[in-house]
Motif scaffolding. Structure first.
Motif, short mmCIF file in Angstrom:
data_model
loop_
_atom_site.label_atom_id
_atom_site.label_comp_id
_atom_site.label_asym_id
_atom_site.label_seq_id
_atom_site.Cartn_x
_atom_site.Cartn_y
_atom_site.Cartn_z
N GLY A 1 29.10 -12.90 -55.97
CA GLY A 1 29.90 -14.11 -55.85
C GLY A 1 31.01 -14.03 -54.82
O GLY A 1 31.67 -15.03 -54.54
N ASN B 1 25.77 -14.25 -52.34
CA ASN B 1 25.57 -15.48 -53.09
C ASN B 1 24.52 -15.22 -54.18
O ASN B 1 23.43 -15.77 -54.18
N MET C 1 25.20 -15.08 -57.73
CA MET C 1 25.46 -15.53 -59.09
C MET C 1 24.41 -16.50 -59.65
O MET C 1 24.09 -16.42 -60.85
N TYR D 1 28.75 -17.20 -65.80
CA TYR D 1 29.87 -17.28 -64.86
C TYR D 1 31.19 -16.89 -65.51
O TYR D 1 32.03 -16.25 -64.89
N GLU E 1 31.34 -13.10 -65.86
CA GLU E 1 31.09 -12.35 -64.64
C GLU E 1 32.24 -11.38 -64.34
O GLU E 1 33.41 -11.71 -64.56
N GLY F 1 31.70 -20.48 -57.21
CA GLY F 1 30.82 -20.96 -58.27
C GLY F 1 31.22 -22.32 -58.80
O GLY F 1 31.99 -23.05 -58.16
#
Length: 256
Positions: free
Chosen positions: A41, A45, A47, A71, A74, A221
């Motif tokens: 993230g 890219n 996530m 998310y 994370e 995100g």
């Protein structure tokens, strides 16, 4: 430029009357020597892939996890996330070894989805950091060895494997400060005011702030900006390319 100056001034306030602050910096403690990047993230890219892998893996073990959950958690070590979900949903504790078995399934699913691209702006930002004479380190909650090997390969112009802190290097992962404190150690036994953390996750921002390091949030995100700012991020950007474009202004503000 104004927001950066204000952010640094606010950060420095915590050191003005702190006995451990170096006297030569006076009331301007912030003097970065290294930038500590999160991985997923922030550099990649990745996530969206992680969110799918988490949902599929957890479902195989009769555990519910949404993309939003992926998310929100994370940055934490995968085994810690799994143990937390098992405790919440099944009311029992499981061992690290049992959690690792679930994490291995998640890892297998993730790597079947192909490599995630490096975000635009990452490479030129690292070049600027290196040109300033600063170190580049990576601090990740990941324990996926193939992904860690990829990091060492992709960014070999800026770091070595010893500059990477992973889930295997700490007993307590994010949101605890331990990973970023180890990152400072790997970068040359630095003090908190000598580093910059770059994070995209609320738990990661909380870890950087807990380590008392100047923390830059990248909202790559779907979370609202407030989720990152409320954790104490000193600066926030929509993309890492935006941060790259603003790097010279940050460098000017912390120049002697």
């Amino acid at each position: 430029m104004m927001n950066i100056s204000k952010a640094i001034k606010a950060y420095n306030k915590q050191w003005q009357h702190n006995a451990v602050a170096p006297p030569e910096t006076g009331d301007r403690a912030f003097s970065p020597h290294a930038v500590l990047f999160d991985m997923d993230g922030v550099l990649y890219n990745s996530m969206p892939h992680h969110a799918v892998a988490w949902q599929e893996a957890m479902a195989r073990f009769d555990l519910d996890m949404t993309a939003a959950d992926a998310y929100a958690t994370e940055g934490a070590r995968g085994i810690d996330t799994i143990r937390m979900f098992v405790k919440q949903q099944k009311g029992k504790e499981i061992s690290i070894e049992e959690a690792q078995k679930i994490y291995d399934v998640k890892t297998e699913i993730f790597h079947s989805m192909g490599e995630a691209p490096i975000f635009d702006g990452v490479m030129p930002l690292m070049q600027k950091i290196k040109a300033c004479g600063m170190r580049v380190c990576i601090v990740t909650g990941s324990g996926q060895k193939p992904l860690i090997r990829r990091v060492a390969r992709d960014f070999k112009a800026f770091l070595t494997e010893s500059d990477i802190v992973t889930a295997y290097d700490v007993n307590r992962g994010k949101p605890h400060p331990d990973p970023y404190l180890m990152g400072l150690e790997r970068a040359g036994d630095l003090r908190p005011w000598q580093g910059i953390v770059v994070e995209n996750a609320p738990l990661g921002v909380r870890a950087g702030v807990a380590a008392k390091i100047f923390t830059v949030a990248i909202n790559s995100g779907p979370l609202p900006d407030s989720d990152l700012l409320d954790e104490g991020a000193n600066l926030l950007y929509a993309t890492i390319a935006d941060f790259c474009n603003d790097w010279e202004n940050l460098a000017k503000c912390c120049a002697p």
